[in-house]
Design an enzyme around this catalytic site. Structure first.
Site, short mmCIF file in Angstrom:
data_model
loop_
_atom_site.label_atom_id
_atom_site.label_comp_id
_atom_site.label_asym_id
_atom_site.label_seq_id
_atom_site.Cartn_x
_atom_site.Cartn_y
_atom_site.Cartn_z
N GLY A 32 -40.24 -9.22 15.76
CA GLY A 32 -40.00 -7.77 15.73
C GLY A 32 -38.46 -6.79 15.78
N ASN B 280 -50.02 0.15 15.18
CA ASN B 280 -50.23 -0.98 16.14
C ASN B 280 -50.92 -0.48 17.49
OD1 ASN B 280 -47.86 0.10 16.61
ND2 ASN B 280 -48.03 -0.85 19.19
N GLN C 143 -46.91 -4.95 11.50
CA GLN C 143 -48.74 -4.61 11.79
C GLN C 143 -49.53 -4.57 10.08
OE1 GLN C 143 -50.29 -6.03 14.13
NE2 GLN C 143 -49.26 -5.20 16.01
N CYS D 274 -47.08 -3.81 25.19
CA CYS D 274 -46.03 -3.13 25.55
C CYS D 274 -46.55 -2.39 26.44
CB CYS D 274 -45.28 -2.24 24.68
SG CYS D 274 -45.51 -3.95 23.41
#
Ligand SMILES: Cc1ncc(COP(=O)(O)O)c(C=O)c1O
Length: 387
Positions: free
Chosen positions: A70, A150, A180, A327
């Site tokens: 992605g 997300n 997503q 992340c």
């Protein structure tokens, strides 16, 4: 019991995905660029995977380019589109709640001299459409917007955005981060009329490190990689064959089972949401709860409790969730930019956790999660003397 509810971070690869990848490493290990039989057989398999991905997106297979995931698809789309349309203008638009693989590209472009409009979101995490309309200019070259967020799962009004720009004399290009959304929302790139769309393998029970970029025919996109000109010259580098074949299998499954998978996820999310609302006080649902939200993501703040503490307490019981996005969750004391933009207080941000469901989860797992969550929240609140 082990309950994996962090499917927004990544998903468990399907058995058939693993099998096809192992087979590809054992038997179909040729380089698809080779002229001999070992190469040609792999080229055929790649073609099949491209067809599977194209079909799942409603695209022409010639418009699908495999990438390393992605992040790369997003970078390639944005940087490549701007390189390919340099003379068209200097203004670009995105939102304040994008994934870092879009947001940080825009920040670097801003440093390089592009004018950027970062569109605000409301308390529900949906962009302010009036602000978006007003930000459009004659020299707007590109709009990059995520389909599903997300962290909170809210859906952005992609249809509405596309119909707004359709009327413009110089229509900007539109890129959608659908990482997503793929496998969770019923869409078709042809009907949606986007120019560029990113997807990723590991969010759909496929492999990690593989993704694809859809590029509508006629879209001027320059390559940001230089090398052996694989993927029609757009993405040089010997193809990740096992990954591509795994992505193809995962995409086919997603397309075939979309309705059953999404209704299962909605069913599980509804059970979880209702129980939390009924059994736990002082909570805040971040973003929309069911309507206007993707079927797999549920973000909730538990007042007075740190999300991280809740995460580890649930982990002790075999339940895996996340605080915000995977992340950002390891960077201590950095609050989620998404929750911040949605106007949450520091305490609400600190107390936020994300459940992300897969169709592979079961009712029993959700019931077990509810039981443990109610118990843990009660105990933690007692310790801090709230009740
Ligand atoms: C909305 C969104 N965009 C982009 C990415 C990056 O995808 P990848 O992990 O395949 O690089 C993610 C992954 O978390 C995501 O959720």
């Amino acid at each position: 019991m082990e309950v994996y509810l962090d499917n927004g971070a990544t998903t468990k690869p399907r058995e058939e995905v693993i099998n096809i990848m192992v087979k590809s490493m054992r038997e179909n290990y040729g380089n698809p660029s080779s002229m001999h039989r070992k190469g040609v057989e792999v080229e055929k398999l790649l073609k099949k995977a491209r067809r599977q991905v194209a079909k799942a997106l409603g695209a022409d297979e010639r418009d699908i380019y495999f990438t390393s995931g992605g992040t790369e698809s997003n970078n390639m789309a944005i940087l490549g589109a701007l390189e390919g349309n340099r003379r068209r203008g200097n203004h670009i638009i995105t939102t304040k709640i994008e994934h870092p693989s879009v947001l940080n590209v825009f920040k670097s472009l801003e440093e390089k001299g592009y004018e950027v409009s970062y569109i605000d979101v409301g308390k529900n995490g949906v962009i302010n459409i009036e602000e978006f309309k007003n930000s459009l200019r004659d020299d707007t070259v590109l709009i990059s917007i995520m389909y599903v967020n997300n962290e909170v799962g809210t859906l952005q009004p992609i249809d509405n955005i596309i119909s707004i720009i359709k009327g413009m004399k110089k229509k900007p290009l539109i890129h959608v981060d659908a990482i997503q959304a793929f496998g969770k929302i019923d869409f078709n790139v042809n009907k949606l009329k986007v120019d560029l769309m990113s997807i990723s393998g590991h969010k759909i029970h496929g492999p990690k490190g593989i993704g694809a970029l859809y590029v509508r025919k006629g879209t001027k996109l320059k390559s940001i990689f230089f090398g052996g000109s694989q993927e029609q010259g757009l993405r040089s580098g010997t193809e990740n064959v096992p990954g591509i074949l795994g992505l193809g299998a995962a995409a086919e499954s997603v397309k075939k089972n979309l309705k059953t998978n999404t209704s299962k996820m909605i069913h599980l999310k509804t059970i979880l949401l209702k129980a939390i609302k009924n059994k736990i006080e002082d909570i805040k649902i971040n973003g929309s709860d069911l309507e206007g939200s993707a079927p797999h993501i549920l973000n909730i703040s538990f007042e007075g409790i740190r999300g991280e503490v809740l995460l580890h307490s649930l982990e002790q019981e075999g339940i895996y969730i996340s605080t915000g996005s995977a992340c950002s969750s390891k960077k201590k004391k950095v609050f989620s930019h998404v929750l911040k933009e949605m106007g949450l207080t520091d305490n609400q941000m600190e107390g936020a956790i994300r459940f992300s469901i897969s169709h592979e989860n079961t009712e029993d797992e959700i019931e077990y999660t509810i039981e443990k969550l109610v118990d843990i929240v009660g105990k933690l609140r007692k310790v801090i003397g709230r009740r």
